[in-house]
Motif scaffolding. Structure first.
Motif, PDB file in Angstrom:
ATOM      1  N   UNK A  14     -18.134  -1.261 -46.854  1.00 30.25           N
ATOM      2  CA  UNK A  14     -17.600  -1.006 -45.641  1.00 30.25           C
ATOM      3  C   UNK A  14     -17.411  -1.017 -43.860  1.00 30.25           C
ATOM      4  N   UNK A  15     -16.229  -0.904 -43.050  1.00 33.80           N
ATOM      5  CA  UNK A  15     -17.041  -1.442 -41.791  1.00 33.80           C
ATOM      6  C   UNK A  15     -17.390   0.201 -41.222  1.00 33.80           C
ATOM      7  N   UNK A  16     -18.226  -0.019 -40.662  1.00 37.52           N
ATOM      8  CA  UNK A  16     -18.611   2.015 -39.875  1.00 37.52           C
ATOM      9  C   UNK A  16     -20.125   2.080 -40.040  1.00 37.52           C
ATOM     10  N   UNK A  17     -20.858   1.584 -40.802  1.00 42.36           N
ATOM     11  CA  UNK A  17     -21.904   1.505 -41.107  1.00 42.36           C
ATOM     12  C   UNK A  17     -22.997   0.777 -40.493  1.00 42.36           C
ATOM     13  N   UNK A  18     -24.245   1.215 -40.103  1.00 36.17           N
ATOM     14  CA  UNK A  18     -25.658   0.881 -39.761  1.00 36.17           C
ATOM     15  C   UNK A  18     -26.039   1.117 -38.034  1.00 36.17           C
ATOM     16  N   UNK A  19     -24.929   2.390 -38.078  1.00 34.23           N
ATOM     17  CA  UNK A  19     -25.844   2.859 -36.451  1.00 34.23           C
ATOM     18  C   UNK A  19     -26.758   3.420 -36.738  1.00 34.23           C
ATOM     19  N   UNK A  20     -27.595   3.746 -36.046  1.00 37.56           N
ATOM     20  CA  UNK A  20     -28.859   4.041 -35.539  1.00 37.56           C
ATOM     21  C   UNK A  20     -28.749   4.617 -34.409  1.00 37.56           C
ATOM     22  N   UNK A  21     -27.819   5.236 -33.502  1.00 38.20           N
ATOM     23  CA  UNK A  21     -27.954   5.758 -31.820  1.00 38.20           C
ATOM     24  C   UNK A  21     -26.975   5.904 -31.664  1.00 38.20           C
ATOM     25  N   UNK A  22     -26.421   6.835 -32.395  1.00 33.50           N
ATOM     26  CA  UNK A  22     -24.866   7.602 -32.843  1.00 33.50           C
ATOM     27  C   UNK A  22     -25.208   8.157 -30.702  1.00 33.50           C
ATOM     28  N   UNK A  23     -25.776   8.537 -30.272  1.00 38.98           N
ATOM     29  CA  UNK A  23     -25.188   9.200 -28.916  1.00 38.98           C
ATOM     30  C   UNK A  23     -25.415   8.112 -28.313  1.00 38.98           C
ATOM     31  N   UNK A  24     -26.024   6.847 -28.220  1.00 36.93           N
ATOM     32  CA  UNK A  24     -26.001   5.571 -27.448  1.00 36.93           C
ATOM     33  C   UNK A  24     -24.106   5.221 -27.369  1.00 36.93           C
ATOM     34  N   UNK A  25     -23.564   4.970 -28.054  1.00 32.84           N
ATOM     35  CA  UNK A  25     -22.808   4.812 -29.363  1.00 32.84           C
ATOM     36  C   UNK A  25     -21.878   5.645 -28.237  1.00 32.84           C
ATOM     37  N   UNK A  26     -21.467   6.337 -28.762  1.00 35.65           N
ATOM     38  CA  UNK A  26     -20.609   7.865 -28.084  1.00 35.65           C
ATOM     39  C   UNK A  26     -20.185   7.614 -26.867  1.00 35.65           C
ATOM     40  N   UNK A  27     -21.560   6.953 -26.053  1.00 34.57           N
ATOM     41  CA  UNK A  27     -21.182   6.302 -24.359  1.00 34.57           C
ATOM     42  C   UNK A  27     -20.389   5.661 -24.436  1.00 34.57           C
ATOM     43  N   UNK A  28     -20.406   4.374 -25.049  1.00 33.86           N
ATOM     44  CA  UNK A  28     -19.771   3.247 -24.818  1.00 33.86           C
ATOM     45  C   UNK A  28     -18.169   3.616 -26.129  1.00 33.86           C
ATOM     46  N   UNK A  29     -18.060   4.177 -26.605  1.00 31.99           N
ATOM     47  CA  UNK A  29     -16.854   3.993 -27.759  1.00 31.99           C
ATOM     48  C   UNK A  29     -15.874   3.248 -27.522  1.00 31.99           C
ATOM     49  N   UNK A  30     -15.193   3.166 -26.370  1.00 35.46           N
ATOM     50  CA  UNK A  30     -14.160   2.701 -26.500  1.00 35.46           C
ATOM     51  C   UNK A  30     -14.087   1.896 -25.398  1.00 35.46           C
ATOM     52  N   UNK A  31     -15.694   1.177 -25.093  1.00 33.10           N
ATOM     53  CA  UNK A  31     -15.118  -0.100 -24.549  1.00 33.10           C
ATOM     54  C   UNK A  31     -15.657  -1.069 -25.661  1.00 33.10           C
ATOM     55  N   UNK A  32     -15.937  -0.636 -27.169  1.00 33.65           N
ATOM     56  CA  UNK A  32     -17.089  -1.156 -28.448  1.00 33.65           C
ATOM     57  C   UNK A  32     -15.691  -1.546 -29.075  1.00 33.65           C
TER      58      UNK A  32
END
Length: 447
Positions: free
Chosen positions: A421-439
């Motif tokens: 399914x989608x949404x798997x594989x993230x190992x740095x959630x803090x960095x992801x949260x900073x860039x989520x709108x752009x992602x």
């Protein structure tokens, strides 16, 4: 195969765990078939349908040879070379596989009656062949698509000049639209930790291609303040070129085909946008006759946006439809850098505007390992973001390719392979949260 998926999803799986996993005897892949290469004979390009030519087949798993790696593919994506392969244009890719097979006994495995497509992936190293030292089972990676032999001297300054340089998944077999892929060890790069599998798989080919075209000394050597004309700026290649231009201090002028796509490039930070459909630019009077008056009208529109400046760099990839206009509008001494011809390979332009204004046409094809690594580093650091708009399961890879062929997409279309399914594989959630709108900027968007 389920054991591989379970290990990929486990938080505590080790290199030893992956090294101990049995390698399946076969895997599912999206293929075209050698005995179907004539299926679209007599049809116009636009009427050739990848949904009819792409099949999901069980494929025997190849053994990794020296310098090669077997990858458990979590996700992949559709590139325009997948479309070319699926519609057998400009020629059937089986000719590439036959030619590659003559390189040696390990290469001979690529000449099969099926061709597993796909030139992007994110996944996990499953097995390594002899001479692979940097990577080991369990490593989370993405792959770039340059497959190169480097047996000749030509490629040792720039591997893209090697006579045995090929695009993996297009000119080689066992590509990324599959559960398992075969790559060379020097195709691998670390997976960006803040991205999901499908997001990480979206960038490899197009981001590296745009990086070489714009930034590299092998391309246009873009500098701060350069005006960069980007055709198809909301598409796969253009959406990365726009970000690279902005990130490097250049001024992109983004050409798009709808108002929704104009909104997408503005969301990336581009301020100068031309909606071709709205302004009705038509660079050909008929199939055989270019219209220089439209080149001039387009050039005038560019100058309106830029305050009277012509583009220092034109990022070309549509080809026949736009090439005459690209040569015309580039500034005196400017560069037209071209990497593809999605609207046709036979280009026409007025050479007076090239030679008398000292312009350059630079051919650019994918990227070497150093350029691909640098482009991936920008993704990993959150300086450039994936432009994933939609995701399909592997079973629907033909439909996904059809959407790209019909230009019914924005950014990149991803394909889930082993990822359930989608949404798997993230190992740095803090960095992801900073860039989520752009992602997520391109998610759920289309024409």
């Amino acid at each position: 195969m389920q054991q591989i998926v379970d290990a990929a999803l486990a938080d505590d799986a080790t290199a030893a765990d992956f090294g101990a996993l049995p390698v399946p005897e076969s895997f599912r892949g999206a293929v075209v078939l050698k005995d179907e290469v004539d299926m679209f004979d007599g049809l116009a390009t636009r009427d050739k349908d990848p949904r009819k030519s792409m099949h999901i087949y069980d494929v025997p798993t190849p053994e990794p040879g020296p310098g090669e790696v077997l990858i458990a593919v979590m996700a992949s994506s559709i590139n325009y070379n997948t479309v070319w392969s699926a519609i057998f244009e400009p020629m059937a890719t089986f000719r590439f596989l036959e030619r590659y097979a003559r390189v040696g006994p390990w290469a001979a495995r690529h000449d099969r009656p099926y061709h597993v497509l796909g030139s992007d992936l994110s996944g996990i190293v499953l097995r390594t062949g002899a001479e692979v030292r940097r990577w080991r089972p369990g490593d989370r990676i993405v792959a770039h698509c340059l497959s190169v032999e480097l047996a000749a001297p030509d490629g040792h300054d720039d591997t893209m000049l090697d006579p045995e340089q090929r695009i993996w998944g297009y000119e080689t077999n066992y590509g990324g639209l599959a559960e398992i892929a075969l790559v060379k060890g020097n195709q691998l790069m670390p997976k960006p930790e803040h991205l999901t599998w499908e997001e990480a798989a979206a960038s490899g080919l197009v981001n590296s291609t745009a990086y070489r075209q714009l930034v590299s000394q092998n391309g246009a050597a873009m500098k701060q303040g350069d005006v960069v004309l980007v055709w198809g700026a909301a598409g796969g290649l253009g959406s990365y070129a726009t970000q690279i231009a902005l990130n490097g201090g250049a001024i992109p002028v983004c050409v798009v085909s709808s108002e929704s796509k104009a909104a997408q490039v503005r969301a990336m930070g581009a301020e100068l946008v031309i909606n071709r459909a709205e302004e009705d630019f038509r660079f050909w009077r008929d199939e055989m006759t270019p219209d220089p008056a439209e080149w001039k009208r387009f050039g005038s529109r560019l100058r309106e946006l830029t305050g009277g400046e012509d583009p220092d760099i034109v990022l070309e990839h549509p080809g026949r439809e736009t090439f005459g206009a690209s040569v015309y509008v580039a500034r005196r001494g400017g560069t037209v850098v071209t990497c593809a011809s999605s609207t046709g390979y036979r280009h026409e332009y007025d050479n007076r505007y090239l030679w008398m204004a000292l312009k350059r046409i630079v051919g650019s094809h994918f990227a070497n390992y150093r350029e691909a690594w640098a482009a991936n580093r920008l993704i990993a650091k959150g300086m450039v973001h994936p432009t994933l708009s939609a995701v399909s399961p592997l079973e629907d890879a033909g439909e996904a390719a059809h959407q790209v062929h019909r230009n019914r997409h924005s950014g990149k279309v991803g394909v889930l392979c082993l990822a359930p399914r989608e949404g798997l594989g993230v190992t740095d959630p803090e960095m992801r949260a900073r860039h989520l709108p752009a992602i997520n900027r391109f998610r759920g968007t289309g024409r």
